[in-house]
Design a protein around this motif. Structure first.
Motif, PDB file in Angstrom:
ATOM      1  N   LEU A 258     -36.654  64.411  51.265  1.00  0.00           N
ATOM      2  CA  LEU A 258     -36.295  63.510  50.158  1.00  0.00           C
ATOM      3  C   LEU A 258     -36.998  62.163  50.324  1.00  0.00           C
ATOM      4  O   LEU A 258     -37.528  61.604  49.361  1.00  0.00           O
ATOM      5  N   ILE A 259     -37.016  61.647  51.559  1.00  0.00           N
ATOM      6  CA  ILE A 259     -37.658  60.351  51.817  1.00  0.00           C
ATOM      7  C   ILE A 259     -39.157  60.446  51.536  1.00  0.00           C
ATOM      8  O   ILE A 259     -39.750  59.565  50.899  1.00  0.00           O
ATOM      9  N   ILE A 260     -39.771  61.549  52.005  1.00  0.00           N
ATOM     10  CA  ILE A 260     -41.215  61.713  51.808  1.00  0.00           C
ATOM     11  C   ILE A 260     -41.530  61.879  50.322  1.00  0.00           C
ATOM     12  O   ILE A 260     -42.510  61.341  49.815  1.00  0.00           O
ATOM     13  N   LYS A 261     -40.646  62.606  49.594  1.00  0.00           N
ATOM     14  CA  LYS A 261     -40.789  62.741  48.142  1.00  0.00           C
ATOM     15  C   LYS A 261     -40.745  61.375  47.476  1.00  0.00           C
ATOM     16  O   LYS A 261     -41.489  61.097  46.536  1.00  0.00           O
ATOM     17  N   LEU A 262     -39.830  60.527  47.977  1.00  0.00           N
ATOM     18  CA  LEU A 262     -39.680  59.183  47.417  1.00  0.00           C
ATOM     19  C   LEU A 262     -40.964  58.383  47.607  1.00  0.00           C
ATOM     20  O   LEU A 262     -41.477  57.765  46.663  1.00  0.00           O
ATOM     21  N   ILE A 263     -41.527  58.421  48.832  1.00  0.00           N
ATOM     22  CA  ILE A 263     -42.789  57.715  49.085  1.00  0.00           C
ATOM     23  C   ILE A 263     -43.896  58.323  48.225  1.00  0.00           C
ATOM     24  O   ILE A 263     -44.730  57.612  47.663  1.00  0.00           O
ATOM     25  N   LEU A 264     -43.871  59.667  48.095  1.00  0.00           N
ATOM     26  CA  LEU A 264     -44.860  60.360  47.261  1.00  0.00           C
ATOM     27  C   LEU A 264     -44.806  59.856  45.832  1.00  0.00           C
ATOM     28  O   LEU A 264     -45.838  59.561  45.220  1.00  0.00           O
ATOM     29  N   SER A 265     -43.580  59.711  45.288  1.00  0.00           N
ATOM     30  CA  SER A 265     -43.470  59.284  43.891  1.00  0.00           C
ATOM     31  C   SER A 265     -43.917  57.840  43.746  1.00  0.00           C
ATOM     32  O   SER A 265     -44.470  57.457  42.717  1.00  0.00           O
ATOM     33  N   LEU A 266     -43.711  57.016  44.795  1.00  0.00           N
ATOM     34  CA  LEU A 266     -44.197  55.637  44.734  1.00  0.00           C
ATOM     35  C   LEU A 266     -45.720  55.614  44.778  1.00  0.00           C
ATOM     36  O   LEU A 266     -46.365  54.819  44.100  1.00  0.00           O
ATOM     37  N   LEU A 267     -46.315  56.527  45.603  1.00  0.00           N
ATOM     38  CA  LEU A 267     -47.780  56.593  45.696  1.00  0.00           C
ATOM     39  C   LEU A 267     -48.392  57.100  44.406  1.00  0.00           C
ATOM     40  O   LEU A 267     -49.513  56.737  44.056  1.00  0.00           O
ATOM     41  N   GLU A 268     -47.663  57.987  43.703  1.00  0.00           N
ATOM     42  CA  GLU A 268     -48.251  58.637  42.531  1.00  0.00           C
ATOM     43  C   GLU A 268     -48.074  57.850  41.241  1.00  0.00           C
ATOM     44  O   GLU A 268     -48.521  58.299  40.202  1.00  0.00           O
ATOM     45  N   THR A 269     -47.411  56.679  41.283  1.00  0.00           N
ATOM     46  CA  THR A 269     -47.324  55.871  40.063  1.00  0.00           C
ATOM     47  C   THR A 269     -48.727  55.451  39.670  1.00  0.00           C
ATOM     48  O   THR A 269     -49.521  55.081  40.526  1.00  0.00           O
ATOM     49  N   PRO A 270     -49.055  55.496  38.379  1.00  0.00           N
ATOM     50  CA  PRO A 270     -50.441  55.282  37.974  1.00  0.00           C
ATOM     51  C   PRO A 270     -50.937  53.882  38.271  1.00  0.00           C
ATOM     52  O   PRO A 270     -52.131  53.649  38.335  1.00  0.00           O
ATOM     53  N   GLY A 271     -50.053  52.892  38.448  1.00  0.00           N
ATOM     54  CA  GLY A 271     -50.497  51.541  38.759  1.00  0.00           C
ATOM     55  C   GLY A 271     -51.358  51.512  40.002  1.00  0.00           C
ATOM     56  O   GLY A 271     -52.244  50.688  40.146  1.00  0.00           O
ATOM     57  N   GLY A 272     -51.100  52.466  40.918  1.00  0.00           N
ATOM     58  CA  GLY A 272     -51.823  52.463  42.177  1.00  0.00           C
ATOM     59  C   GLY A 272     -53.246  52.949  42.044  1.00  0.00           C
ATOM     60  O   GLY A 272     -54.184  52.267  42.429  1.00  0.00           O
ATOM     61  N   LEU A 273     -53.439  54.136  41.475  1.00  0.00           N
ATOM     62  CA  LEU A 273     -54.751  54.759  41.569  1.00  0.00           C
ATOM     63  C   LEU A 273     -55.401  55.052  40.224  1.00  0.00           C
ATOM     64  O   LEU A 273     -56.596  55.218  40.138  1.00  0.00           O
ATOM     65  N   CYS A 274     -54.618  55.148  39.162  1.00  0.00           N
ATOM     66  CA  CYS A 274     -55.193  55.542  37.878  1.00  0.00           C
ATOM     67  C   CYS A 274     -54.592  54.650  36.814  1.00  0.00           C
ATOM     68  O   CYS A 274     -53.423  54.758  36.509  1.00  0.00           O
ATOM     69  N   SER A 275     -55.360  53.717  36.314  1.00  0.00           N
ATOM     70  CA  SER A 275     -54.741  52.698  35.473  1.00  0.00           C
ATOM     71  C   SER A 275     -55.196  52.757  34.029  1.00  0.00           C
ATOM     72  O   SER A 275     -54.960  51.845  33.271  1.00  0.00           O
ATOM     73  N   CYS A 276     -55.847  53.856  33.585  1.00  0.00           N
ATOM     74  CA  CYS A 276     -56.412  53.811  32.240  1.00  0.00           C
ATOM     75  C   CYS A 276     -55.391  54.085  31.144  1.00  0.00           C
ATOM     76  O   CYS A 276     -55.709  53.991  29.981  1.00  0.00           O
ATOM     77  N   TYR A 277     -54.146  54.456  31.508  1.00  0.00           N
ATOM     78  CA  TYR A 277     -53.140  54.655  30.466  1.00  0.00           C
ATOM     79  C   TYR A 277     -52.293  53.410  30.234  1.00  0.00           C
ATOM     80  O   TYR A 277     -51.394  53.417  29.420  1.00  0.00           O
ATOM     81  N   HIS A 278     -52.575  52.347  31.001  1.00  0.00           N
ATOM     82  CA  HIS A 278     -51.638  51.229  31.017  1.00  0.00           C
ATOM     83  C   HIS A 278     -51.310  50.640  29.661  1.00  0.00           C
ATOM     84  O   HIS A 278     -50.194  50.242  29.414  1.00  0.00           O
ATOM     85  N   HIS A 279     -52.328  50.575  28.785  1.00  0.00           N
ATOM     86  CA  HIS A 279     -52.102  49.861  27.539  1.00  0.00           C
ATOM     87  C   HIS A 279     -51.729  50.785  26.394  1.00  0.00           C
ATOM     88  O   HIS A 279     -51.660  50.362  25.255  1.00  0.00           O
ATOM     89  N   SER A 280     -51.509  52.067  26.698  1.00  0.00           N
ATOM     90  CA  SER A 280     -51.063  52.981  25.645  1.00  0.00           C
ATOM     91  C   SER A 280     -49.650  52.605  25.229  1.00  0.00           C
ATOM     92  O   SER A 280     -48.842  52.166  26.030  1.00  0.00           O
ATOM     93  N   SER A 281     -49.387  52.798  23.950  1.00  0.00           N
ATOM     94  CA  SER A 281     -48.037  52.483  23.480  1.00  0.00           C
ATOM     95  C   SER A 281     -47.089  53.599  23.875  1.00  0.00           C
ATOM     96  O   SER A 281     -47.485  54.727  24.125  1.00  0.00           O
TER      97      SER A 281
END
Lengths: 332, 332
Positions: A258-281
């Motif tokens: 569960l803890i590793i999943k939690l860190i995984l979900s924090l790592l996988e937020t797009p702000g970290g590595l993939c930011s091209c959807y940021h301005h989509s409505s």
């Protein structure tokens, strides 16, 4: 197409995002490995050299004491002993039953295989056992994952009902969830990582830090096998000890997953590595659709920016499944 | 609550299902472990006894040849050698760089840690390195999962575009997907499990079956450490070999994780272990809600009976993410 509310995502935008972020991800991965390489080299290299030098010195002393042994004879003796040690033969007169292919040892080996810990203090040597080991792992690893998922889910429900009771006792609901969530994190840390080393140091004669290292390496399923419980022939191990350790492995792995999943979900937020959807409505990418990943695959569970922007939401999402739902917690 | 189309599930029914199925699951888990214990005991017990007996015989011969060594002296020598072997000192004059805490060995150790393979041919001995190892694994394991997810996703997309091209070439779409799916399974089997043992037998001098056993134990992240590449000091290893093996580990783990996920989803269908929802109408539990698990948690990815009843759907669900979506493939 994903569902009634979803609109098609232009293929080019998906591709345009996936490729550079994959490259970035691989670069980050390599950089992380390079960091590890450098630090381990710096920390262990010198110590290993010292240890090797002291062993060579011991060897020379031995050759002087036992004049009938010459250099090549000792080398071949060492090779034989290491070979026999690797193939699991009991080298000394007394070995514990955990270290042999007896009932307890075979059970311990089965557990270490399907949990993918793989200590390696025992490993199969006959062709038939190796073939069976492959088939056993192929079905056993998914079965173990099912059990871990179920246990993790039961733990999540316990936390949730605790939060509900706190909320019922007049606490602010979001504060109650925070309290229950961090309480679960801390009690798991205590129960699965901080207290067990005390038991291990009592039963195995390890230091506290050795026990802590063993606990983490076991529950994370790395399992180097440098420390394995129940292997000291000069100690008596009661039956409850092995049963307690089995339960600890099962529940502790579910908790650490569960803890590793939690860190995984924090790592996988797009702000970290993939930011091209940021301005989509939000209208373009409805909330519940994001929950199912950009390609509609239901196993993606990373909450995305613009839906549930706070890291807090991820923690709640992992700890309180019943309040965090496809509606991105709008209702809670 | 999960979303606009979902209706509340009576709490009692959820509880009534979860508890007996958890018990059944644990019983099945224990039975599976008991099966493994029995088979490994039967297959390995006798072989290990023979090996132990032959080692004891060798020891007696040695004592007769080297008259200056007595029993206790040899036992203490064996203990020293095993201790030195476990602590990673190079016992013999020549060891490969993979087996030492040098650049290559440290890199290999880092990879084996964050992938949770944990061969254990090297393990840290200084307190600082152990502490760093724990932190390194805590962030590295999720990072590795992100990379594996991404690679698995790229593989799925390749299979999907292949199916689309086959469909465009006049094939029946469902037949094209079947062809692409089983082609991907078979080519993965060939590329990651059946061909690499040929390379290993050439480079390491193992038999084909030893190489196959090593391949599976590595890619499933069990990593006993009884076979580790690049450890034979009498062989020269070219640079491309280590790089190829690194790529093989990365892509092979992503592929085997997909296969294990597939078996997991087959195991988690409710027909197997939890059957109390069977007679509920579809209206009660809308399709896309099932996709998110009985408690609305989005990470559950097991298709449920009544939605996508055929095992085929699960295979397609894992191999073709873009056609399998929240609508349970109604559109495909």
């Amino acid at each position: 197409m994903p569902g009634p509310r979803a609109r098609p995502v232009p293929e080019d935008r998906v591709r345009g995002c996936a490729v550079p972020s994959t490259l970035l991800l691989l670069l980050a991965y390599l950089a992380y490995l390079a960091l590890g390489t450098g630090v381990f080299w710096a920390l262990e290299g010198r110590a290993a050299q010292d240890s090797s030098r002291s062993f060579q010195r011991d060897k020379w002393e031995l050759l002087q004491n036992f004049t009938c042994l010459d250099g090549p004879a000792l080398d071949s003796l060492i090779r034989d002993i290491v070979q026999a040690y690797k193939s699991g033969a009991s080298l000394l007169s007394n070995t514990t039953s955990m270290g042999r292919w007896e009932l307890v040892g075979s059970f311990f080996f089965s557990v270490s295989t399907i949990t993918t810990i793989g200590y390696g203090n025992l490993s199969p040597h006959t062709m038939a056992a190796r073939l069976f080991c492959i088939l056993f792992a192929l079905m056993g690893i998914p079965l173990n994952l099912v059990v871990l998922n179920r246990l993790g889910h039961l733990m999540q429900r316990a936390v949730h009902s605790c939060a509900r009771r706190l909320g019922g006792a007049g606490q602010d609901p979001s504060k109650a969830q925070w309290l229950a969530g961090s309480g679960a994190l801390l009690s798991g840390l205590l129960l699965f990582l901080l207290l067990p080393p005390l038991l291990f140091s009592h039963m195995e004669g390890w230091t506290y830090s050795e026990g802590f290292y063993f606990s983490f390496i076991t529950l994370s399923t790395v399992g180097f096998g440098d420390y394995v419980i129940g292997m000291n022939p000069s100690r008596r191990y009661p039956v409850w000890y092995k049963n307690t350790v089995s339960l600890w492995i099962l529940f502790g792995m579910a908790w650490l997953a569960l803890i590793i999943k939690l860190i995984l979900s924090l790592l996988e937020t797009p702000g970290g590595l993939c930011s091209c959807y940021h301005h989509s409505s939000k209208e373009d990418f409805p909330c519940w659709r994001w929950r199912q990943g950009p390609h509609g695959e239901p196993e993606s569970h990373a909450p995305q920016q613009g839906c549930c922007p706070e890291g807090l939401m991820e923690i709640r999402h992992h700890l309180e499944p019943s309040t965090q739902s496809a509606g991105c917690g709008m209702d809670s």
